[in-house]
Design a protein around this motif. Structure first.
Motif: not given
Length: 55
Positions: A2-4, A11-15
């Motif tokens: 999922r992390w990959y 998708e993790s850019a906001y975090e």
């Protein structure tokens, strides 16, 4: 896995952005996800290094 996928699709850019703002600019207000995506899209479209975009 999922992390990959989240990193691959950015998708993790906001975090990452929220963590940056809270760490480096604690007095600044953190924009919501929608505003962040709007700022990010505008920055990409205005960057001449991005080149031609068909859509």
């Amino acid at each position: 896995m999922r992390w990959y996928v989240r990193e691959l699709t950015d998708e993790s850019a906001y975090e990452r952005y929220v963590a940056h703002v809270r760490r480096d600019h604690p007095e600044a207000e953190v924009p919501g996800r929608r505003e962040f995506e709007r700022m990010r899209t505008e920055r990409q479209e205005n960057d001449p290094r991005q080149g031609f975009r068909c859509c």
